[in-house]
Design an enzyme around this catalytic site. Structure first.
Site, short mmCIF file in Angstrom:
data_model
loop_
_atom_site.label_atom_id
_atom_site.label_comp_id
_atom_site.label_asym_id
_atom_site.label_seq_id
_atom_site.Cartn_x
_atom_site.Cartn_y
_atom_site.Cartn_z
N SER B 166 -50.50 108.79 108.63
CA SER B 166 -50.53 107.40 109.09
C SER B 166 -51.22 107.34 110.47
CB SER B 166 -49.09 106.88 109.14
OG SER B 166 -49.05 105.50 109.23
N ARG B 236 -39.34 95.39 111.71
CA ARG B 236 -39.06 96.62 111.01
C ARG B 236 -38.87 96.38 109.51
NH1 ARG B 236 -40.00 101.99 111.07
NH2 ARG B 236 -38.25 103.21 110.33
N ASP B 334 -49.58 104.27 97.64
CA ASP B 334 -49.62 103.80 99.02
C ASP B 334 -50.58 102.62 99.13
OD1 ASP B 334 -49.87 103.42 101.76
OD2 ASP B 334 -50.19 105.54 102.22
N HIS B 367 -46.35 104.46 101.00
CA HIS B 367 -46.78 105.12 102.24
C HIS B 367 -45.77 106.16 102.70
CE1 HIS B 367 -49.08 105.56 105.86
NE2 HIS B 367 -48.11 105.13 106.64
N ASP B 368 -44.49 105.91 102.46
CA ASP B 368 -43.45 106.86 102.88
C ASP B 368 -43.61 108.24 102.27
OD1 ASP B 368 -42.04 105.49 104.75
OD2 ASP B 368 -40.36 104.95 103.47
#
Lengths: 391, 391
Positions: B166, B236, B334, B367-368
């Site tokens: 990232s 968040r 992602d 993405h994680d």
């Protein structure tokens, strides 16, 4: 459609709600386009989405009844529907998808709304103050029952069609399930039988953003001179991005900077065009929309779940009683209400032997397509409705 | 890695920033794993993402130096890295992807951070108070120059590799462009040469959410007993949903209600499990992270644009001077840093005749994945790094 006027009708009886409470009085804001046939058999009800109102077509004659929120009134009219034109003006009118030469089109502001129909900004007769967060939590079925009661007053029993996009499509589906004998067909666009968890999450974020704004004041901001504009603006930005596809954003803005190729090295000011656009969208939305209505309608659309409500968890069982012909339209780039959800409805109806037609329109603008891709929806809808009249 | 301690180093010279300002003093928080070879040629720098810190591997010995924010200290340690383990513990250690039997792995908290490296919560020597919004706006290149200055003090000139996911991958790319003669290879995971406009938009929403929170107080909330927790929580939540794929959310939560199949008809309380999860994520994040750091680091990662910074708009020109071997890894699900972005880098490097390897890992978590799919990244990275040592 020329100039049209929003009218208001007070329901004679309380509306009984899913949560167990009754609501009374209930006023409904509505518009009509075209002419009711002597047999009263040419009525199409169009249902709006989260931020819409009764003004679906034509040019607004006058602003809708002002809400009780400070300064919530006339000047927002334009923002609501773009220069006074109804939100589905491209779809409703002579020769259009919902052809007013043949059909009598009725559009209402939904229950919980802030554009003339009773909602959280309306006066609670028990207190003489706006309901605020004391407004009962409503469902899509409650919206539909309110529309049913409203049409009763107009003397309209059957509907040739119920049509809508997004939350409007949910209402159409709910009509077909709740009142199977009174709906000839439904047109369900960019919608779903139950929003997927990511959509539930986006809605939760938008609502939390409003409720975490200290100006929300537990929902009783009316008359205080403050409203949760900051929080609702954030919610609207989130919504806006989910209504568009990533490629559409890329086409529209790319990574273009506000000031040519010069970074200004600022945290507080928009630096990219897309950032500026988002702020503008948020600012114009909060001037025309009530935050509590956003909360209640967002909650209703996340609750909507045909299988849970009507099928004990089974979509097929929920749809067993449907008698309406169904037209489903979805858009290839819509990731909030993806084609796969419509396909699930199609499969369930087909397995039950119900008449259903499903069209995926290949278009790049995401969920917003249902408001934008009028030219490509029109022939599909006209053909579907014509078939109903012939048969 | 066993127990490790975060250490701190004060840079001897001011750091010159892209915005034109100079920053001094600059402290860097860092950890190291493994042993520096006598030739100082086995160093891998790992770079963290938006919400990370220097504690990349092993078990934290002690909380990092407390920030100046009220109550910002020890108890957040666990939240940062899950029971005290470093954020990339599965990737760094003996026999792991970044094998500490062979490499000396260095991890720093990035410039602008809130976990020991100088950032907006640090004391501004000009005023004796925390910088707040007077902290200079920083870029990824500024972060990299700070790392360069830090390694100078350690006497490390060359890097066997720079690696990160990232924003960490952006730093690796920036290293290869800024210091082509000092980087043997870069490992760029789930990253991009320039965030797409939708990603820019998500970041803008998260930042606006913080800045619209009245508790932000123009950035000078330190010592006031209030912090923009409500706004950062919303930011968040937005981030969290963008880090996951829609199917992963579906698998994890579906539309399960908090209380079996009973709706509670509530606006204010979570009703779906996914809603509850989001609130929990927000609450635990705000306890461990500084809102101004979020603003500055988010701004830096949206600014990052190799083509604009180094190529006059051309990615190929920006990469012309690269001498490092490049390993790109992306994840099929992602959508925030989609494989297409890595593919653009691959194409540009290949066209320039540079050594590049690109792997798309088919995995469902969005993405994680760069933090989760350790087992599948490990052989790819080990092979890539081994090839470098052989050659």
């Amino acid at each position: 459609m020329g100039t049209v006027e929003t009218r208001y009708l007070d329901l004679p009886h309380p509306v009984r709600l899913d949560c167990g409470r009754e609501l009374h009085p209930v006023r409904v804001a509505y518009e009509t386009y075209g002419t009711l046939s002597p047999g009263r058999d040419n009525v199409i009800l169009v249902c709006h989405a989260l931020s819409g109102d009764a003004h679906a077509a034509g040019l607004a004659e006058a602003p809708p009844e002002a809400g009780t929120r400070d300064g919530f009134g006339a000047e927002e009219r334009d923002g609501a529907s773009g220069r006074g034109l109804g939100w589905w003006d491209g779809m409703i009118g002579p020769g259009k998808a919902f052809d007013t030469d043949r059909f009598f089109v009725v559009s209402t502001n939904l229950l919980g709304g802030c554009r003339g129909t009773t909602g959280p900004s309306s006066i609670d007769p028990a207190t003489g103050r706006p309901y605020g967060a004391d407004f009962p939590v409503i469902t899509v079925a409650d919206m539909v029952r309110t529309q049913r009661a409203f049409l009763d007053v107009l003397g309209i029993e059957r509907l040739a069609a119920v049509a809508g996009g997004s939350l409007g499509g949910m209402q159409a589906l709910e009509w077909a399930v709740l009142f199977p004998d009174q709906v000839d067909s439904i047109v369900v666009i960019a919608s779903t039988h139950a929003l997927h968890p990511q959509g539930v999450a986006w809605n939760a974020i938008a609502r939390d953003s409003i409720m975490r704004d200290p100006a929300w004041q537990g929902g009783q901001y009316y008359g205080t001179g403050r409203a949760p504009d900051a929080g609702m603006g954030i919610g609207r930005m989130v919504g806006h991005i989910t209504y568009l596809s990533a490629p559409a954003l890329d086409d529209k803005f790319g990574r273009r900077l506000q000031f040519a190729d010069d970074l200004r090295y600022t945290i507080t000011e928009p630096e990219f065009e897309v950032e500026n656009y988002l702020r503008h969208q948020a600012d114009s939305f909060v001037r025309r929309f009530d935050a509590n209505t956003y909360l209640y309608v967002s909650r209703a659309l996340t609750y909507f779940d045909l299988a849970r409500q009507h099928g004990g968890g089974s979509l097929a069982r929920a749809l067993e009683g449907v008698r309406a012909r169904t037209l489903l339209i979805a858009f290839s780039s819509d990731w909030l209400y993806p084609p796969s959800a419509s396909e699930e409805i199609e499969r369930a109806l087909r397995a039950l032997g119900k008449p259903v037609e499903f069209n995926v329109i290949d278009a790049p603008y995401g969920h917003d397509c249902f408001l934008l891709e009028e030219a490509r929806q029109t022939p599909v809808i006209r053909r579907f409705l014509a078939h109903g009249q012939a048969g």
